[in-house]
Write an enzyme that holds these catalytic residues in place. Sequence first.
Site, short mmCIF file in Angstrom:
data_model
loop_
_atom_site.label_atom_id
_atom_site.label_comp_id
_atom_site.label_asym_id
_atom_site.label_seq_id
_atom_site.Cartn_x
_atom_site.Cartn_y
_atom_site.Cartn_z
N TYR A 1 -0.28 -3.18 -12.06
CA TYR A 1 -1.71 -3.29 -12.43
C TYR A 1 -2.06 -2.95 -13.91
CZ TYR A 1 -1.51 -3.81 -7.24
OH TYR A 1 -1.17 -4.21 -6.13
N GLU B 1 5.29 -5.11 2.11
CA GLU B 1 5.12 -5.85 0.87
C GLU B 1 4.34 -5.07 -0.28
OE1 GLU B 1 3.02 -9.35 2.33
OE2 GLU B 1 1.13 -8.36 2.01
N PRO B 2 5.10 -3.89 -0.69
CA PRO B 2 4.64 -3.04 -1.56
C PRO B 2 4.55 -3.90 -3.12
CG PRO B 2 6.60 -1.97 -0.69
CD PRO B 2 6.46 -3.59 -0.33
N GLY B 3 3.63 -3.35 -3.65
CA GLY B 3 3.50 -3.72 -4.98
C GLY B 3 3.70 -2.48 -5.90
N CYS C 1 -15.15 -1.90 -28.37
CA CYS C 1 -16.57 -1.70 -28.79
C CYS C 1 -16.96 -1.57 -27.36
CB CYS C 1 -16.99 -2.80 -29.34
SG CYS C 1 -18.44 -2.16 -30.45
N GLU C 2 -16.94 -0.40 -26.52
CA GLU C 2 -17.37 -0.32 -25.28
C GLU C 2 -17.39 1.15 -24.98
OE1 GLU C 2 -18.01 -2.97 -22.77
OE2 GLU C 2 -18.86 -1.55 -21.63
N ARG D 1 -6.92 0.44 -15.59
CA ARG D 1 -7.23 1.28 -14.27
C ARG D 1 -7.99 2.65 -14.51
NH1 ARG D 1 -3.50 3.65 -11.72
NH2 ARG D 1 -4.16 3.26 -9.87
N GLY E 1 0.88 -1.35 -0.09
CA GLY E 1 -0.04 -0.04 0.00
C GLY E 1 0.88 1.34 0.04
N TYR F 1 -11.14 2.09 -12.17
CA TYR F 1 -11.17 2.93 -10.80
C TYR F 1 -11.28 4.44 -11.32
CZ TYR F 1 -9.11 -1.23 -8.92
OH TYR F 1 -8.73 -2.56 -8.86
C1 LIG Z 1 -2.56 -6.06 -3.36
C2 LIG Z 1 -1.63 -6.37 -2.06
C3 LIG Z 1 -0.56 -6.07 -1.89
C4 LIG Z 1 -0.03 -4.78 -2.51
O1 LIG Z 1 -0.55 -3.61 -2.63
P1 LIG Z 1 0.15 -2.19 -3.36
O2 LIG Z 1 -1.14 -1.27 -3.06
O3 LIG Z 1 0.13 -2.68 -4.76
O4 LIG Z 1 1.25 -1.84 -2.84
C5 LIG Z 1 0.30 -6.32 -0.66
N1 LIG Z 1 -0.10 -7.21 0.22
C6 LIG Z 1 -1.32 -7.62 -0.13
C7 LIG Z 1 -2.04 -8.87 0.73
C8 LIG Z 1 -2.12 -7.48 -1.15
O5 LIG Z 1 -3.51 -8.03 -1.22
#
Ligand SMILES: *Cc1c(COP(=O)(O)O)cnc(C)c1O
Length: 430
Positions: A382, A271-273, A346-347, A316, A230, A320
């Site tokens: 994403y 755990e950032p994504g 087509c949307e 995205r 997050g 969103y």
């Molecule tokens: C999606 C998710 C993340 C990553 O979230 P980001 O907003 O991309 O950092 C980390 N941990 C868990 C369990 C998630 O579901």
Amino acid sequence: MAENPLLDPAFLRRLADEVGTPFLFYDAEVLRKRIQVVKDLTSGESLVSRYAMKASSAHLILKEMKSQGIWIDAVSGNEILRAKRAGFAMGAEPPVVLLTADVFRDNALEVIREEKVVPNLGSIGQLATLRESGYEGPVGLRVNPGFGHGHVQACDTGGPSSKHGIWIDDLPRAIDEATRSGLPVTLLHAHVGSGPTQDEFNANVGRLAFLFRELIEKLPDCGAVSFGGGLPHSYRDPALVPDLAPLARTLRDAQASFSESAGRDMRVEIEPGRFFVAPCATLVSRVADRKSTRTNEKGQGHDFLMVDAGFVDLVRPAMYGSFHRMTVVGESLGPVRPWAVAGPLCESGDVFTRDDHELIQPRELPTPEPGDFLLLHDAGAYGAVMSSNYNSLGRAPQVWWDDGRAVLMSRRETLDDILAAECEQPLLGR
Ligand SMILES: *Cc1c(COP(=O)(O)O)cnc(C)c1O
């Protein structure tokens, strides 16, 4: 930061001639810089960064994470297997790959059993499911602490309307159940914000640390606490890189406080994504045409820039109302004016310039000619992973740019790729 090579029309044309448009362009240098920022954040003893690989699971991204010592958070059996193919160690000691899933689907149970990957559970029922599957090993418990939220309403990761995790009041029951099942709880986990502001994020982590400290005392096997992902990325202003020093301090303090409270060395994880990968990729589209609708009495009416990328390539904005910066690249651009940027699908929702109420929000952009390019920035998180084969277009190719060299990391999907799973196999009945 090195100049974005995509701003050179000649370079873009040469690449586009090779792979066609649209395509995704990944800049390895930008990725490495972000990995370094996260590593600096968790540079202390017993601090670990995982990459939430759902944000972008391409093998070259995983390879880069692996070489930098980043661990993995996976959400499915197949994500675990992708991490394994990229060279990540399997097993629970240490749990380099973790499976965080609200529901075990497809091969998830089989893969965690065979690869000894620790499952991080989001509901009490999953404990029974695990035990019945023959799993014997440690588990994590993902907690919904009752607070936290995402970058938009639909992306709600903590609080009463979130589907994620075990509700805080149910946690004692989950712990009892785990103990009865002989599954030691080695990890406490919460993921409470996907892309809120930096201050909110820091505050949430602080509140969680307080909560976790009490819980750890009831969990003799618990050796790690995860604050989830997050970390926000600023989609509107690339120059705005958050000051992560306060967060780094909070993590170090939490590690010391958890260890003291537990009387043993506790690992603290994030755990950032998104934060890792958002800025490293750009979606490159070609301008196909320009057209206008006549303004009616409600003032509705737009000038549309039609491009060949759509929400199949980057969902995205359609999903969103997310904002992505855009740049028009061409040899001779016309005046800046408000453009609604729309794709080929087509949307009617296939518009990149939308707000989170699904209304068209035209963007001030220079006027391109058909054949010029429109770049959608910060498409690394994403992006490709949420692409689809709607309209049977085939997923766009991905190009990896590293030290002046472009490599094709996935080719454009063909009709045969799209049809590969189609069959007419008898199942039941006469
Ligand atoms: C999606 C998710 C993340 C990553 O979230 P980001 O907003 O991309 O950092 C980390 N941990 C868990 C369990 C998630 O579901």
